[in-house]
Design a protein around this motif. Structure first.
Motif, PDB file in Angstrom:
ATOM      1  N   MET A  12      -2.961  -3.808  -2.920  1.00  0.00           N
ATOM      2  CA  MET A  12      -3.881  -2.947  -3.656  1.00  0.00           C
ATOM      3  C   MET A  12      -4.838  -3.801  -4.470  1.00  0.00           C
ATOM      4  O   MET A  12      -4.576  -4.979  -4.703  1.00  0.00           O
ATOM      5  CB  MET A  12      -3.100  -2.043  -4.619  1.00  0.00           C
ATOM      6  CG  MET A  12      -2.035  -1.200  -3.957  1.00  0.00           C
ATOM      7  SD  MET A  12      -1.073  -0.294  -5.186  1.00  0.00           S
ATOM      8  CE  MET A  12      -1.949   1.255  -5.188  1.00  0.00           C
ATOM      9  N   GLY A  13      -5.917  -3.203  -4.934  1.00  0.00           N
ATOM     10  CA  GLY A  13      -6.834  -3.942  -5.787  1.00  0.00           C
ATOM     11  C   GLY A  13      -8.264  -3.481  -5.629  1.00  0.00           C
ATOM     12  O   GLY A  13      -8.558  -2.596  -4.809  1.00  0.00           O
ATOM     13  N   HIS A  14      -9.139  -4.060  -6.419  1.00  0.00           N
ATOM     14  CA  HIS A  14     -10.542  -3.666  -6.433  1.00  0.00           C
ATOM     15  C   HIS A  14     -11.230  -4.041  -5.123  1.00  0.00           C
ATOM     16  O   HIS A  14     -10.838  -5.012  -4.471  1.00  0.00           O
ATOM     17  CB  HIS A  14     -11.248  -4.350  -7.609  1.00  0.00           C
ATOM     18  CG  HIS A  14     -12.564  -3.739  -7.947  1.00  0.00           C
ATOM     19  ND1 HIS A  14     -12.669  -2.499  -8.527  1.00  0.00           N
ATOM     20  CD2 HIS A  14     -13.828  -4.189  -7.766  1.00  0.00           C
ATOM     21  CE1 HIS A  14     -13.950  -2.221  -8.707  1.00  0.00           C
ATOM     22  NE2 HIS A  14     -14.672  -3.223  -8.252  1.00  0.00           N
ATOM     23  N   VAL A  15     -12.248  -3.280  -4.778  1.00  0.00           N
ATOM     24  CA  VAL A  15     -12.998  -3.555  -3.555  1.00  0.00           C
ATOM     25  C   VAL A  15     -13.585  -4.977  -3.596  1.00  0.00           C
ATOM     26  O   VAL A  15     -13.990  -5.455  -4.658  1.00  0.00           O
ATOM     27  CB  VAL A  15     -14.121  -2.494  -3.352  1.00  0.00           C
ATOM     28  CG1 VAL A  15     -15.176  -2.575  -4.454  1.00  0.00           C
ATOM     29  CG2 VAL A  15     -14.773  -2.633  -1.986  1.00  0.00           C
TER      30      VAL A  15
ATOM     31  N   THR B  27       6.475   2.542  -0.300  1.00  0.00           N
ATOM     32  CA  THR B  27       6.372   1.128  -0.626  1.00  0.00           C
ATOM     33  C   THR B  27       7.387   0.692  -1.669  1.00  0.00           C
ATOM     34  O   THR B  27       7.686   1.434  -2.590  1.00  0.00           O
ATOM     35  CB  THR B  27       4.962   0.847  -1.173  1.00  0.00           C
ATOM     36  OG1 THR B  27       4.030   1.591  -0.426  1.00  0.00           O
ATOM     37  CG2 THR B  27       4.621  -0.612  -1.086  1.00  0.00           C
ATOM     38  N   ASP B  28       7.897  -0.532  -1.509  1.00  0.00           N
ATOM     39  CA  ASP B  28       8.811  -1.082  -2.505  1.00  0.00           C
ATOM     40  C   ASP B  28       8.077  -1.999  -3.474  1.00  0.00           C
ATOM     41  O   ASP B  28       8.378  -2.048  -4.654  1.00  0.00           O
ATOM     42  CB  ASP B  28       9.906  -1.903  -1.813  1.00  0.00           C
ATOM     43  CG  ASP B  28      10.655  -1.091  -0.780  1.00  0.00           C
ATOM     44  OD1 ASP B  28      11.187  -0.031  -1.158  1.00  0.00           O
ATOM     45  OD2 ASP B  28      10.697  -1.504   0.384  1.00  0.00           O
ATOM     46  N   ILE B  29       7.148  -2.763  -2.909  1.00  0.00           N
ATOM     47  CA  ILE B  29       6.454  -3.774  -3.712  1.00  0.00           C
ATOM     48  C   ILE B  29       4.952  -3.663  -3.456  1.00  0.00           C
ATOM     49  O   ILE B  29       4.531  -3.539  -2.307  1.00  0.00           O
ATOM     50  CB  ILE B  29       6.926  -5.200  -3.330  1.00  0.00           C
ATOM     51  CG1 ILE B  29       8.427  -5.361  -3.617  1.00  0.00           C
ATOM     52  CG2 ILE B  29       6.114  -6.262  -4.066  1.00  0.00           C
ATOM     53  CD1 ILE B  29       9.033  -6.630  -3.038  1.00  0.00           C
ATOM     54  N   ALA B  30       4.158  -3.697  -4.526  1.00  0.00           N
ATOM     55  CA  ALA B  30       2.702  -3.702  -4.368  1.00  0.00           C
ATOM     56  C   ALA B  30       2.176  -5.078  -4.746  1.00  0.00           C
ATOM     57  O   ALA B  30       2.555  -5.626  -5.787  1.00  0.00           O
ATOM     58  CB  ALA B  30       2.064  -2.640  -5.262  1.00  0.00           C
TER      59      ALA B  30
ATOM     60  N   ILE C 278      -2.979  -0.313 -10.683  1.00  0.00           N
ATOM     61  CA  ILE C 278      -1.836  -0.528 -11.576  1.00  0.00           C
ATOM     62  C   ILE C 278      -1.200   0.811 -11.935  1.00  0.00           C
ATOM     63  O   ILE C 278       0.018   0.969 -11.891  1.00  0.00           O
ATOM     64  CB  ILE C 278      -2.262  -1.276 -12.864  1.00  0.00           C
ATOM     65  CG1 ILE C 278      -2.750  -2.680 -12.528  1.00  0.00           C
ATOM     66  CG2 ILE C 278      -1.108  -1.331 -13.867  1.00  0.00           C
ATOM     67  CD1 ILE C 278      -3.424  -3.404 -13.679  1.00  0.00           C
ATOM     68  N   SER C 279      -2.049   1.801 -12.241  1.00  0.00           N
ATOM     69  CA  SER C 279      -1.457   3.070 -12.672  1.00  0.00           C
ATOM     70  C   SER C 279      -0.785   3.791 -11.504  1.00  0.00           C
ATOM     71  O   SER C 279       0.258   4.416 -11.686  1.00  0.00           O
ATOM     72  CB  SER C 279      -2.477   3.957 -13.382  1.00  0.00           C
ATOM     73  OG  SER C 279      -3.498   4.293 -12.515  1.00  0.00           O
ATOM     74  N   HIS C 280      -1.342   3.660 -10.295  1.00  0.00           N
ATOM     75  CA  HIS C 280      -0.686   4.241  -9.113  1.00  0.00           C
ATOM     76  C   HIS C 280       0.695   3.616  -8.918  1.00  0.00           C
ATOM     77  O   HIS C 280       1.685   4.312  -8.727  1.00  0.00           O
ATOM     78  CB  HIS C 280      -1.499   3.978  -7.844  1.00  0.00           C
ATOM     79  CG  HIS C 280      -2.601   4.955  -7.626  1.00  0.00           C
ATOM     80  ND1 HIS C 280      -2.388   6.308  -7.591  1.00  0.00           N
ATOM     81  CD2 HIS C 280      -3.917   4.773  -7.419  1.00  0.00           C
ATOM     82  CE1 HIS C 280      -3.542   6.916  -7.381  1.00  0.00           C
ATOM     83  NE2 HIS C 280      -4.482   6.007  -7.277  1.00  0.00           N
ATOM     84  N   ALA C 281       0.730   2.299  -8.944  1.00  0.00           N
ATOM     85  CA  ALA C 281       1.986   1.588  -8.683  1.00  0.00           C
ATOM     86  C   ALA C 281       3.012   1.920  -9.760  1.00  0.00           C
ATOM     87  O   ALA C 281       4.192   2.145  -9.471  1.00  0.00           O
ATOM     88  CB  ALA C 281       1.741   0.092  -8.615  1.00  0.00           C
TER      89      ALA C 281
END
Ligand code: GDP
Ligand code: MG
Length: 354
Positions: free
Chosen positions: A70-73, A135-138, A156-159
């Motif tokens: 995950m992360g910013h475009v 998912t277990d780990i992001a 971060i807030s999703h995870a």
């Protein structure tokens, strides 16, 4: 409660008022009181859902972690997924048929890691909306030359909402303008504190371009998954989630599923939302035909009657009739309603509090 205790007593079971009873015992009583509908199918669906909680600890064995990025475009999610895949491709596979099935498996010192190959949060969010945990780990990718950005914060807030482990990959460290310490400092604001800043979040500086730090990132994923002790029962009807699905011109409906529990076999009957069928063939992430898929394994399956939705839960059943009945129940009742009913009916607390 007294009535139920008496009922159980009369059938030879001594129970106290706050004792747990088995599903079968509860079902017997519920059917008698017409709490569970006559629909046998529905009971089966309910049973399947119940099994989630009922898994006996002695049946559980270690399974690989399922990881998403995950992360910013433009911070390098796609590049990082590619770099990880490449570092793991054996020479005879290199340049060959790297089929895209929405997930892939890498092996690090004999330990497997499953990566969901869908950068961005779309898939993740749609699965979450369906109440499925995939998912277990992001891996939170933050570009070292750009730092924390709006989608970083969103990720971060999703995870965190999903309660999954976060490992930070500070990417693009090959760039002259890279500033690793600045990223660490910015993330402290979101309770992601690096070990050298006095916290316990794992940060790995990487470059998807030079491949620096990739091996270390993979080792940290293994380490993290060992700490959280990921387990599943491989010896039961499979259950899992659809990662992606499409209608293939030659092959018909094709779905990539992630097996989360049990083992999926060629020939198994399955229900996926309103779709159902018998697994006619399975391919792994390298495009090889396989006969079985254990927990945490992504496979492409053929043999469904229609294309299921991504994020949908699949359940393997004992018979095709059962799979069909589940999908019909699903269509006629709507998934939300089915889940709602199930929850209401499973609430023994509700029974006892009357
Ligand atoms: P995504 O939007 O997060 O999937 O980002 P991409 O993987 O598409 O990368 C965005 C841009 O950053 C592309 O031009 C990549 O070539 C570049 N990029 C990605 N990783 C690195 C890296 O480690 N170093 C450098 N210098 N550029 C990178
Ligand atoms: Mg991308």
């Amino acid at each position: 409660a007294a009535t139920l205790v008496k009922k159980l007593f009369l059938s030879g079971k001594m129970v106290s008022i706050n004792q747990e009873i088995t599903f079968e015992e509860a079902e017997e009583i519920a059917i008698e009181y017409e709490i569970i509908a006559e629909h046998e199918v529905k009971v089966d669906v309910i049973k399947e859902l119940l099994k989630e909680e009922e898994e006996d600890a002695s049946t559980l064995v270690k399974r690989p972690p399922v990881v998403c990025v995950m992360g910013h475009v433009d911070h390098g999610k796609t590049s990082l997924l590619d770099a990880i895949r490449e570092t793991n491709v054996t020479s005879h596979e290199a340049g060959g048929i790297t089929q895209h099935i929405g997930a892939y498996v890498v092996e690090v010192n004999g330990e497997k890691i499953t990566f969901l190959d869908t950068p961005g949060h779309e898939a993740f969010t749609s699965m979450r909306m369906r109440g499925a945990q995939s998912t277990d780990i992001a891996i939170l990718v933050v570009a070292a030359d750009d730092g924390v950005m709006p989608q970083t914060i969103e990720a971060i807030s999703h995870a965190k909402a999903a309660g999954i482990q976060i490992i930070v990959a500070i990417n693009k460290i090959d760039k002259p303008s890279a500033n690793i310490e600045r990223v660490k400092q910015e993330l402290t604001e979101y309770e992601l504190v690096a070990e050298d800043w006095g916290g316990d979040t794992i940060f790995v500086p990487v470059s998807a371009h030079t491949k620096e730090g990739i091996e270390q990132l993979l080792e940290m994923i293994i380490l993290t998954s060992e700490l959280v002790e990921l387990k599943a029962n491989p010896d039961r009807n499979a259950r899992g989630i659809v990662i992606e699905a499409e209608l293939d011109k030659g092959r018909g409906p094709v779905a990539t599923v992630l097996v989360q529990k049990g083992t999926l076999h060629v020939g198994d009957s399955i229900a996926i939302g309103s779709a159902y069928g018998k697994v006619r063939a399975m391919m792994d992430d390298k495009g090889r035909r396989v006969k079985d898929a254990a927990p945490s394994t992504p496979v492409e399956i053929l043999g469904l009657n229609e294309v299921p939705d991504a994020g949908e839960i699949f359940i393997a059943t004992d018979t095709e009739k059962e799979a069909r009945a589940i999908s019909e129940t699903y269509i006629s009742q709507g998934r939300e309603k089915l889940l709602e009913d199930t929850k209401a009916k499973l609430s023994l607390d509700g029974l006892f509090s009357q």
